[in-house]
Design an enzyme around this catalytic site. Structure first.
Site, PDB file in Angstrom:
ATOM      1  N   HIS A 113      41.633  96.882  27.772  1.00 46.80           N
ATOM      2  CA  HIS A 113      40.184  96.996  27.634  1.00 46.80           C
ATOM      3  C   HIS A 113      39.945  97.582  26.249  1.00 46.80           C
ATOM      4  O   HIS A 113      40.283  98.741  25.999  1.00 46.80           O
ATOM      5  CB  HIS A 113      39.624  97.903  28.723  1.00 46.80           C
ATOM      6  CG  HIS A 113      38.181  98.254  28.545  1.00 46.80           C
ATOM      7  ND1 HIS A 113      37.178  97.598  29.211  1.00 46.80           N
ATOM      8  CD2 HIS A 113      37.570  99.196  27.772  1.00 46.80           C
ATOM      9  CE1 HIS A 113      36.008  98.107  28.864  1.00 46.80           C
ATOM     10  NE2 HIS A 113      36.224  99.086  27.992  1.00 46.80           N
ATOM     11  N   ASP A 160      36.271  88.657  35.599  1.00 46.04           N
ATOM     12  CA  ASP A 160      35.986  90.092  35.599  1.00 46.04           C
ATOM     13  C   ASP A 160      35.059  90.427  36.770  1.00 46.04           C
ATOM     14  O   ASP A 160      34.093  91.182  36.629  1.00 46.04           O
ATOM     15  CB  ASP A 160      35.371  90.545  34.270  1.00 46.04           C
ATOM     16  CG  ASP A 160      35.371  92.076  34.116  1.00 46.04           C
ATOM     17  OD1 ASP A 160      35.956  92.758  34.980  1.00 46.04           O
ATOM     18  OD2 ASP A 160      34.766  92.568  33.154  1.00 46.04           O
ATOM     19  N   HIS A 176      41.803  88.530  36.190  1.00 45.89           N
ATOM     20  CA  HIS A 176      41.043  89.775  36.015  1.00 45.89           C
ATOM     21  C   HIS A 176      39.962  89.892  37.085  1.00 45.89           C
ATOM     22  O   HIS A 176      38.832  89.437  36.903  1.00 45.89           O
ATOM     23  CB  HIS A 176      40.405  89.795  34.622  1.00 45.89           C
ATOM     24  CG  HIS A 176      39.792  91.122  34.259  1.00 45.89           C
ATOM     25  ND1 HIS A 176      39.526  91.463  32.951  1.00 45.89           N
ATOM     26  CD2 HIS A 176      39.386  92.167  35.005  1.00 45.89           C
ATOM     27  CE1 HIS A 176      38.972  92.667  32.927  1.00 45.89           C
ATOM     28  NE2 HIS A 176      38.877  93.108  34.168  1.00 45.89           N
ATOM     29  N   ASP A 223      42.270  99.118  32.587  1.00 41.34           N
ATOM     30  CA  ASP A 223      41.004  98.388  32.511  1.00 41.34           C
ATOM     31  C   ASP A 223      39.829  99.235  32.979  1.00 41.34           C
ATOM     32  O   ASP A 223      39.885  99.885  34.020  1.00 41.34           O
ATOM     33  CB  ASP A 223      41.061  97.116  33.349  1.00 41.34           C
ATOM     34  CG  ASP A 223      39.748  96.359  33.284  1.00 41.34           C
ATOM     35  OD1 ASP A 223      39.260  96.147  32.164  1.00 41.34           O
ATOM     36  OD2 ASP A 223      39.214  96.017  34.338  1.00 41.34           O
ATOM     37  N   ARG A 282      38.642  96.558  44.487  1.00 47.59           N
ATOM     38  CA  ARG A 282      38.087  97.858  44.884  1.00 47.59           C
ATOM     39  C   ARG A 282      38.862  98.616  45.956  1.00 47.59           C
ATOM     40  O   ARG A 282      38.376  99.622  46.464  1.00 47.59           O
ATOM     41  CB  ARG A 282      36.643  97.699  45.348  1.00 47.59           C
ATOM     42  CG  ARG A 282      35.696  97.094  44.316  1.00 47.59           C
ATOM     43  CD  ARG A 282      35.688  97.844  43.012  1.00 47.59           C
ATOM     44  NE  ARG A 282      34.575  97.434  42.151  1.00 47.59           N
ATOM     45  CZ  ARG A 282      34.534  97.641  40.850  1.00 47.59           C
ATOM     46  NH1 ARG A 282      35.548  98.264  40.246  1.00 47.59           N
ATOM     47  NH2 ARG A 282      33.487  97.253  40.130  1.00 47.59           N
ATOM     48  N   HIS A 306      38.365  92.726  40.287  1.00 49.59           N
ATOM     49  CA  HIS A 306      38.356  94.065  40.881  1.00 49.59           C
ATOM     50  C   HIS A 306      38.152  93.895  42.380  1.00 49.59           C
ATOM     51  O   HIS A 306      37.100  93.407  42.810  1.00 49.59           O
ATOM     52  CB  HIS A 306      37.237  94.911  40.273  1.00 49.59           C
ATOM     53  CG  HIS A 306      37.385  95.114  38.798  1.00 49.59           C
ATOM     54  ND1 HIS A 306      38.027  96.216  38.267  1.00 49.59           N
ATOM     55  CD2 HIS A 306      37.004  94.356  37.743  1.00 49.59           C
ATOM     56  CE1 HIS A 306      38.022  96.129  36.944  1.00 49.59           C
ATOM     57  NE2 HIS A 306      37.411  95.002  36.608  1.00 49.59           N
ATOM     58  N   HIS A 332      38.340  90.455  28.488  1.00 51.32           N
ATOM     59  CA  HIS A 332      36.904  90.172  28.335  1.00 51.32           C
ATOM     60  C   HIS A 332      36.366  90.268  26.902  1.00 51.32           C
ATOM     61  O   HIS A 332      35.553  91.135  26.570  1.00 51.32           O
ATOM     62  CB  HIS A 332      36.066  91.042  29.277  1.00 51.32           C
ATOM     63  CG  HIS A 332      36.470  92.488  29.405  1.00 51.32           C
ATOM     64  ND1 HIS A 332      36.475  93.127  30.618  1.00 51.32           N
ATOM     65  CD2 HIS A 332      36.852  93.402  28.499  1.00 51.32           C
ATOM     66  CE1 HIS A 332      36.841  94.386  30.445  1.00 51.32           C
ATOM     67  NE2 HIS A 332      37.058  94.571  29.162  1.00 51.32           N
TER      68      HIS A 332
END
Length: 447
Positions: free
Chosen positions: A194, A321, A75, A167, A79, A77, A247
């Site tokens: 999520h 995360d 998990h 997510d 971007r 990010h 999470h």
């Protein structure tokens, strides 16, 4: 179907790590050994000082250090596309390598959203050129994350998507999620969720409780997460489908997951280092926007329940995360700041310092949970054994350092643990059979 993980073209490593303490809970290793990597695979293990130095590779003195399977983060990010001012594949995977990760899975809440085969294909091509560690991708469950229309899940799976998630946003419609689970049974992959009921979380910015009342901030109640988990676990059980809960943050959610697993639902879950170590009381020292994330930091009772869930297996793995933002986006009033904190470079040292050193968790259990995310998405789990791909991290457990003091490999700097003294330093990461961090890393990329 396309290969699930991609990393840039790097020379397969040949190197000898001499005399490190090898620890792998899955293979039962827990002793000093020599380890030889040849052409990107673990070629041989031997007693300390017994393996000859390779003529065509480096020798690294591992005496006094620990050699572990490289961690895996399901998990993160990264971007890209669309928000490369926050992070991109190169900088994010460089941060992952510096944190000891041998592979990561990137989320699809980008611009454009990863909701079509063409966007996913472009991302995978980018990873093949620039990533420091192998990268897998989740596609979105719904188009543009709008919760109205399912993506072409079978086509995305054929293009290499490991699974699906919206997510950052829940799938509010139970009927739509049920249809997604039905398609998932046909095309495979994991649906990662999520869990949040927006009608309960509303405009909340921190955990709803004593701290939010003292600070006069709108709160997010834990029931907004746990009721969503209960609903989605029931749907997954009804369809005999696989879901992964992202999470986890509170006692009620741990209880809901334990009940679902006891009922035979095929559900896995993750927890972040910040939820295992911090509580909402940290906000009383100042409204640091690095401490603003969704789900929010909660209470000591929640933190304790998360640790126990990780220990007893209710919680399957640790995930960072990792959620980078640009400095100017976080340097605003707390209520206006975006959710998220970075964490790839700090996950292991923070958890080692706060949970292993005081004896709350064993080192072997932490290593197991920090590598377990791969199997949850049908990927090989990093292992230390002859013939296995070389996915390794060499750490100095006695090294003390201060988070952020030397900067970050990530493009972002808003870390929930910035300024904290920690113990345990990543010295070398071998990911996908190539040196990704440490000695030799700059020279590993081919032309």
């Amino acid at each position: 179907m396309s290969p699930p993980l991609l990393a840039s073209r790097r020379r397969p490593a040949t190197l000898l790590i001499r005399g490190a303490h090898l620890l792998d809970p899955r293979t039962g290793l827990d002793e000093p050994r020599d380890l030889l990597v040849r052409d990107g695979a673990i070629a041989e293990l031997g007693a300390p000082g017994t393996l000859p130095e390779p003529d065509d590779g480096a020798t690294i003195d591992g005496t006094g250090r620990h050699l572990l399977p490289a961690f895996f983060d399901p998990h993160v990010h990264l971007r890209t596309p669309g928000h490369e001012h926050k992070e991109d594949l190169e900088s994010g995977t460089r941060a992952a390598a510096a944190g000891g990760y041998g592979g990561v899975i990137a989320m699809p809440n980008t611009d454009p959203t990863v909701d079509s085969a063409s966007v996913l294909r472009a991302l995978r091509d980018d990873a093949a050129e620039t990533a420091h560690v192998p990268v897998g991708f989740l596609a979105s469950i719904t188009r543009r994350l709008e919760g109205q229309e399912l993506t072409e899940m079978a086509e995305l799976r054929d293009e290499g998507a490991l699974g699906f998630t919206d997510d950052g946003k829940p799938v509010a419609s139970a009927g739509l999620l049920l249809r997604a689970l039905q398609y998932q049974r046909l095309c495979g992959g994991v649906i990662a969720l999520h869990e949040e009921d927006p009608t309960l979380s509303g405009a909340g910015v921190i955990h709803e409780g004593e701290v939010s009342a003292r600070l006069g901030l709108a709160g997010i109640p834990p029931v907004s997460e746990s009721t969503a988990i209960a609903r989605d676990a029931a749907l997954a059980g009804y369809e005999d489908a696989r879901i992964h809960v992202q999470h986890l943050s509170c006692v009620q959610s741990v209880e809901a997951l334990a009940a679902a697993k006891a009922a035979g639902v095929r559900v896995s879950t993750e927890v972040t280092p910040h939820h295992l170590v911090l509580t909402d009381t940290a906000l009383l020292d100042g409204l640091d926007t690095a401490l603003k994330m969704n789900p929010p930091l909660r209470t000591e009772a929640d933190r304790t329940a998360l640790i126990e869930g990780l220990r007893d297996g209710t919680i399957d793995c640790v995930a960072s995360d990792h959620a980078p933002h640009a400095r100017e986006e976080k340097e605003v009033p707390f209520e206006e700041a975006p959710m998220g904190t970075i964490g790839l470079e700090t996950a292991f040292p923070v958890l080692y310092t706060e949970l292993v050193v005081p004896g709350v968790l064993g080192l072997g259990l932490l290593v197991e949970r920090m590598t377990a995310g791969a199997a949850l998405f049908d990927l090989p789990t990093p292992r230390i054994e002859s013939g296995a791909p070389a996915d390794l991290v060499l750490v100095d457990l006695s090294a003390d350092w201060t988070v952020g003091e030397a900067g970050y490999h990530s493009r972002a700097e808003h870390c929930a643990f910035d300024g904290r003294s920690v113990r345990g330093k990543v010295l070398l990461t071998v990911a996908g059979g190539a040196v990704a961090h440490g000695a030799g890393a700059p020279d590993q990329v081919t032309a």
